[in-house]
Design an enzyme around this catalytic site. Sequence first.
Site, PDB file in Angstrom:
ATOM      1  CB  SER A   8      -3.460   2.096   3.852  1.00 45.23           C
ATOM      2  OG  SER A   8      -2.968   1.460   2.690  1.00 45.23           O
ATOM      3  CG  HIS A  33      -7.628   1.552   2.459  1.00 47.02           C
ATOM      4  ND1 HIS A  33      -8.857   1.901   1.918  1.00 47.02           N
ATOM      5  CD2 HIS A  33      -6.707   1.889   1.514  1.00 47.02           C
ATOM      6  CE1 HIS A  33      -8.679   2.444   0.720  1.00 47.02           C
ATOM      7  NE2 HIS A  33      -7.380   2.428   0.434  1.00 47.02           N
ATOM      8  CG  ASP A  35      -4.308   0.949  -0.990  1.00 49.67           C
ATOM      9  OD1 ASP A  35      -5.328   1.515  -1.429  1.00 49.67           O
ATOM     10  OD2 ASP A  35      -3.671   1.342  -0.003  1.00 49.67           O
ATOM     11  CG  MET A  37      -1.826  -0.172  -6.240  1.00 49.73           C
ATOM     12  SD  MET A  37      -0.356   0.721  -5.718  1.00 49.73           S
ATOM     13  CE  MET A  37      -1.009   1.688  -4.362  1.00 49.73           C
ATOM     14  CG  HIS A  66      -8.528   2.137  -3.283  1.00 50.01           C
ATOM     15  ND1 HIS A  66      -7.558   3.063  -2.963  1.00 50.01           N
ATOM     16  CD2 HIS A  66      -9.093   2.590  -4.452  1.00 50.01           C
ATOM     17  CE1 HIS A  66      -7.516   4.013  -3.881  1.00 50.01           C
ATOM     18  NE2 HIS A  66      -8.429   3.747  -4.796  1.00 50.01           N
ATOM     19  CG  MET A  68      -5.936   2.481  -6.923  1.00 49.70           C
ATOM     20  SD  MET A  68      -4.646   2.883  -5.726  1.00 49.70           S
ATOM     21  CE  MET A  68      -4.893   1.554  -4.567  1.00 49.70           C
ATOM     22  CG  MET A 137      -7.788   8.511  -5.145  1.00 48.70           C
ATOM     23  SD  MET A 137      -7.326   7.334  -3.864  1.00 48.70           S
ATOM     24  CE  MET A 137      -5.564   7.644  -3.690  1.00 48.70           C
ATOM     25  CG  ASP A 175      -6.713   6.167  -0.112  1.00 49.11           C
ATOM     26  OD1 ASP A 175      -5.694   6.162   0.598  1.00 49.11           O
ATOM     27  OD2 ASP A 175      -7.018   5.244  -0.884  1.00 49.11           O
TER      28      ASP A 175
HETATM   29  C1  DX5 Z   1      -2.432   5.286  -2.585  1.00 50.42           C
HETATM   30  C2  DX5 Z   1      -3.296   4.330  -1.806  1.00 50.42           C
HETATM   31  C3  DX5 Z   1      -3.423   4.723  -0.388  1.00 50.42           C
HETATM   32  C4  DX5 Z   1      -2.128   4.656   0.386  1.00 50.42           C
HETATM   33  C5  DX5 Z   1      -2.191   5.686   1.473  1.00 50.42           C
HETATM   34  O1  DX5 Z   1      -2.482   4.960  -3.929  1.00 50.42           O
HETATM   35  O2  DX5 Z   1      -4.586   4.263  -2.357  1.00 50.42           O
HETATM   36  O3  DX5 Z   1      -4.419   3.954   0.277  1.00 50.42           O
HETATM   37  O4  DX5 Z   1      -1.886   3.404   0.951  1.00 50.42           O
HETATM   38  O5  DX5 Z   1      -0.965   5.747   2.085  1.00 50.42           O
HETATM   39  P1  DX5 Z   1      -0.484   7.015   2.909  1.00 50.42           P
HETATM   40  O6  DX5 Z   1      -1.424   7.195   4.052  1.00 50.42           O
HETATM   41  O7  DX5 Z   1       0.898   6.640   3.344  1.00 50.42           O
HETATM   42  O8  DX5 Z   1      -0.502   8.197   1.983  1.00 50.42           O
HETATM   43 ZN    ZN Z   2      -6.256   3.326  -1.114  1.00 55.54          ZN
END
Ligand code: DX5
Ligand code: ZN
Length: 219
Positions: A8, A33, A35, A37, A66, A68, A137, A175
């Site tokens: 990620s 990956h 993310d 947000m 991903h 969010m 998650m 994840d």
């Molecule tokens: C959390 C993200 C994850 C995050 C995982 O909201 O969706 O993808 O980057 O990070 P680690 O592996 O550090 O928990």
């Molecule tokens: Zn993620």
Amino acid sequence: MTSIIAPSLLASDFGNLQRDIEMVNQSEADWFHVDIMDGLFVPNISFGMPVVEAINKYAKKPLDVHLMIVQPERYIDTFHQLGASSISVHIEACPHLHRIIHHIKSLGIKAGVALNPHTSIDTLVDIIDDVDIVNLMSVNPGFGGQKFIPRTLDKIRHLRAIIDSKNLNCLIEIDGGVALNNYEEILHAGANVLVAGNCVFGAKNPHEVIATMKAFNRK
Ligand code: DX5
Ligand code: ZN
């Protein structure tokens, strides 16, 4: 089926993003990956389109996006154009999940649905045949570096049983909080895709962490 390792980039050094992308390119990892947000669906804001464009410029492996974010249907085409090979949306953010999953698939990329830790596997009963990926998650989304929620293991086993009984190809992605001390039980429980942020980018030797997780398949 061999497991898929997806570092990620949220945990990468944004000041050295190209360097960290090249590290993943040269590693045994399978996907990036990514993310996204929005500060609404989750309490944090990560990064947006210009950064994904930069990632896509250097990444030589599939981008697993991903989302969010609230109303993710507004941005599916944009992330597809920015190079996403798969896009996951949250079931909690989608009153019209069936429509959005089929829209993602119509673009010729993998469609995923993500579930927050409190959301039951039972909510998937009428959509599981249509999705390519279920992202379970294993932390509350919004931040990297959190602790794995052990209850996720039961959810993986439950989902694995459903997928196998229906003979589906759907991937189970885990994840959050994936680390060297839990990846084996996660894969044993039936997961296919490991997202790993801090345990990869926070390691002295990220190549070694990725290779160790990947080696599970050969055991
Ligand atoms: C959390 C993200 C994850 C995050 C995982 O909201 O969706 O993808 O980057 O990070 P680690 O592996 O550090 O928990
Ligand atoms: Zn993620």
